[in-house]
Scaffold this motif. Structure first.
Motif, PDB file in Angstrom:
ATOM      1  N   TRP A  36     -22.851 -35.998 -46.292  1.00  0.00           N
ATOM      2  CA  TRP A  36     -22.461 -34.848 -45.488  1.00  0.00           C
ATOM      3  C   TRP A  36     -21.495 -35.314 -44.406  1.00  0.00           C
ATOM      4  N   TYR A  37     -20.457 -34.538 -44.201  1.00  0.00           N
ATOM      5  CA  TYR A  37     -19.499 -34.735 -43.130  1.00  0.00           C
ATOM      6  C   TYR A  37     -19.400 -33.449 -42.324  1.00  0.00           C
ATOM      7  N   ARG A  38     -18.836 -33.556 -41.128  1.00  0.00           N
ATOM      8  CA  ARG A  38     -18.600 -32.346 -40.344  1.00  0.00           C
ATOM      9  C   ARG A  38     -17.271 -32.457 -39.618  1.00  0.00           C
ATOM     10  N   GLN A  39     -16.689 -31.309 -39.332  1.00  0.00           N
ATOM     11  CA  GLN A  39     -15.409 -31.253 -38.652  1.00  0.00           C
ATOM     12  C   GLN A  39     -15.418 -30.105 -37.657  1.00  0.00           C
ATOM     13  N   ALA A  40     -15.297 -30.456 -36.383  1.00  0.00           N
ATOM     14  CA  ALA A  40     -15.200 -29.470 -35.325  1.00  0.00           C
ATOM     15  C   ALA A  40     -13.743 -29.090 -35.115  1.00  0.00           C
ATOM     16  N   PRO A  41     -13.475 -27.927 -34.523  1.00  0.00           N
ATOM     17  CA  PRO A  41     -12.087 -27.511 -34.303  1.00  0.00           C
ATOM     18  C   PRO A  41     -11.287 -28.551 -33.535  1.00  0.00           C
ATOM     19  N   GLY A  42     -10.125 -28.895 -34.049  1.00  0.00           N
ATOM     20  CA  GLY A  42      -9.251 -29.847 -33.397  1.00  0.00           C
ATOM     21  C   GLY A  42      -9.677 -31.293 -33.505  1.00  0.00           C
ATOM     22  N   ARG A  43     -10.728 -31.584 -34.272  1.00  0.00           N
ATOM     23  CA  ARG A  43     -11.234 -32.944 -34.404  1.00  0.00           C
ATOM     24  C   ARG A  43     -11.149 -33.411 -35.850  1.00  0.00           C
ATOM     25  N   LEU A  46     -15.881 -36.120 -39.595  1.00  0.00           N
ATOM     26  CA  LEU A  46     -16.743 -37.251 -39.297  1.00  0.00           C
ATOM     27  C   LEU A  46     -17.882 -37.357 -40.297  1.00  0.00           C
ATOM     28  N   PHE A  47     -18.227 -38.585 -40.625  1.00  0.00           N
ATOM     29  CA  PHE A  47     -19.410 -38.859 -41.423  1.00  0.00           C
ATOM     30  C   PHE A  47     -20.668 -38.441 -40.682  1.00  0.00           C
ATOM     31  N   VAL A  48     -21.616 -37.831 -41.387  1.00  0.00           N
ATOM     32  CA  VAL A  48     -22.882 -37.417 -40.802  1.00  0.00           C
ATOM     33  C   VAL A  48     -24.058 -38.146 -41.436  1.00  0.00           C
ATOM     34  N   ALA A  49     -24.114 -38.169 -42.768  1.00  0.00           N
ATOM     35  CA  ALA A  49     -25.250 -38.773 -43.459  1.00  0.00           C
ATOM     36  C   ALA A  49     -24.859 -39.119 -44.880  1.00  0.00           C
ATOM     37  N   ASN A  50     -25.507 -40.135 -45.431  1.00  0.00           N
ATOM     38  CA  ASN A  50     -25.259 -40.562 -46.801  1.00  0.00           C
ATOM     39  C   ASN A  50     -26.569 -40.911 -47.476  1.00  0.00           C
ATOM     40  N   ILE A  51     -26.637 -40.646 -48.767  1.00  0.00           N
ATOM     41  CA  ILE A  51     -27.791 -41.023 -49.567  1.00  0.00           C
ATOM     42  C   ILE A  51     -27.283 -41.543 -50.906  1.00  0.00           C
ATOM     43  N   VAL A  52     -27.777 -42.709 -51.324  1.00  0.00           N
ATOM     44  CA  VAL A  52     -27.314 -43.307 -52.569  1.00  0.00           C
ATOM     45  C   VAL A  52     -27.867 -42.525 -53.755  1.00  0.00           C
ATOM     46  N   GLU A  89     -23.004 -29.481 -29.556  1.00  0.00           N
ATOM     47  CA  GLU A  89     -22.036 -30.412 -30.103  1.00  0.00           C
ATOM     48  C   GLU A  89     -22.170 -30.620 -31.608  1.00  0.00           C
ATOM     49  N   ASP A  90     -23.220 -30.071 -32.211  1.00  0.00           N
ATOM     50  CA  ASP A  90     -23.343 -30.091 -33.665  1.00  0.00           C
ATOM     51  C   ASP A  90     -22.516 -28.998 -34.333  1.00  0.00           C
ATOM     52  N   THR A  91     -21.954 -28.105 -33.547  1.00  0.00           N
ATOM     53  CA  THR A  91     -21.143 -27.023 -34.095  1.00  0.00           C
ATOM     54  C   THR A  91     -19.943 -27.584 -34.847  1.00  0.00           C
ATOM     55  N   ALA A  92     -19.807 -27.210 -36.102  1.00  0.00           N
ATOM     56  CA  ALA A  92     -18.740 -27.731 -36.950  1.00  0.00           C
ATOM     57  C   ALA A  92     -18.830 -27.073 -38.315  1.00  0.00           C
ATOM     58  N   VAL A  93     -17.797 -27.289 -39.109  1.00  0.00           N
ATOM     59  CA  VAL A  93     -17.876 -27.003 -40.533  1.00  0.00           C
ATOM     60  C   VAL A  93     -18.474 -28.226 -41.209  1.00  0.00           C
ATOM     61  N   TYR A  94     -19.522 -28.023 -41.975  1.00  0.00           N
ATOM     62  CA  TYR A  94     -20.212 -29.111 -42.653  1.00  0.00           C
ATOM     63  C   TYR A  94     -19.808 -29.138 -44.119  1.00  0.00           C
ATOM     64  N   TYR A  95     -19.435 -30.334 -44.595  1.00  0.00           N
ATOM     65  CA  TYR A  95     -18.936 -30.519 -45.949  1.00  0.00           C
ATOM     66  C   TYR A  95     -19.840 -31.451 -46.740  1.00  0.00           C
ATOM     67  N   CYS A  96     -20.045 -31.120 -47.983  1.00  0.00           N
ATOM     68  CA  CYS A  96     -20.769 -31.945 -48.928  1.00  0.00           C
ATOM     69  C   CYS A  96     -19.773 -32.794 -49.717  1.00  0.00           C
ATOM     70  N   LYS A  97     -20.099 -34.074 -49.934  1.00  0.00           N
ATOM     71  CA  LYS A  97     -19.241 -34.963 -50.705  1.00  0.00           C
ATOM     72  C   LYS A  97     -20.059 -35.751 -51.716  1.00  0.00           C
ATOM     73  N   ALA A  98     -19.552 -35.832 -52.928  1.00  0.00           N
ATOM     74  CA  ALA A  98     -20.079 -36.725 -53.947  1.00  0.00           C
ATOM     75  C   ALA A  98     -19.097 -37.868 -54.126  1.00  0.00           C
ATOM     76  N   TRP A  99     -19.605 -39.113 -54.213  1.00  0.00           N
ATOM     77  CA  TRP A  99     -18.687 -40.232 -54.331  1.00  0.00           C
ATOM     78  C   TRP A  99     -19.282 -41.397 -55.111  1.00  0.00           C
TER      79      TRP A  99
END
Length: 120
Positions: A36-43, A46-52, A89-99
């Protein structure tokens, strides 16, 4: 086609909780790490969490440790993010990523993002 579909975003008061879900399709979910990543306006994003892929190794952004929990259910092709004690400060768009990484190559897929707003 590869698809990551997120749900669970919304508006919550400080100290409240939200649970995000990301359902994957079109690839071998159990062979990929999820994050999971997140992106706040104008920022920057950022990485938030990862699970293998197996779920036995997890890491978090320092500021969310003890508050957020990432988990996955490979039988359901789904990754989750439980967010407790939310702060403005947790306010952001949260994105899911597979990698998945092979040597110097990294293959990744991104979800569409879901808005999380923490405010009174």
């Amino acid at each position: 086609q590869v698809q990551l579909v997120e749900s669970g975003g919304g508006v919550v008061q400080p100290g409240g909780s939200l649970s995000l879900s990301c359902v994957a399709s079109g690839f071998s979910f159990s062979k990929y790490a999820m994050a999971w990543y997140r992106q706040a306006p104008g920022r920057e994003r950022l990485f938030v969490a990862n699970i293998v892929s197996t779920g036995d190794l997890i890491n978090y952004l320092d500021s969310v440790k003890g508050r957020f929990t990432i988990s996955r259910d490979n039988a359901k092709d789904t990754v989750y993010l439980r967010m407790n004690n939310l702060k403005p400060e947790d306010t952001a768009v949260y994105y899911c990523k597979a990698w998945r990484a092979e040597r110097d190559k990294t293959y990744e897929y991104w979800g569409q993002g879901t808005q999380v707003t923490v405010a009174t």
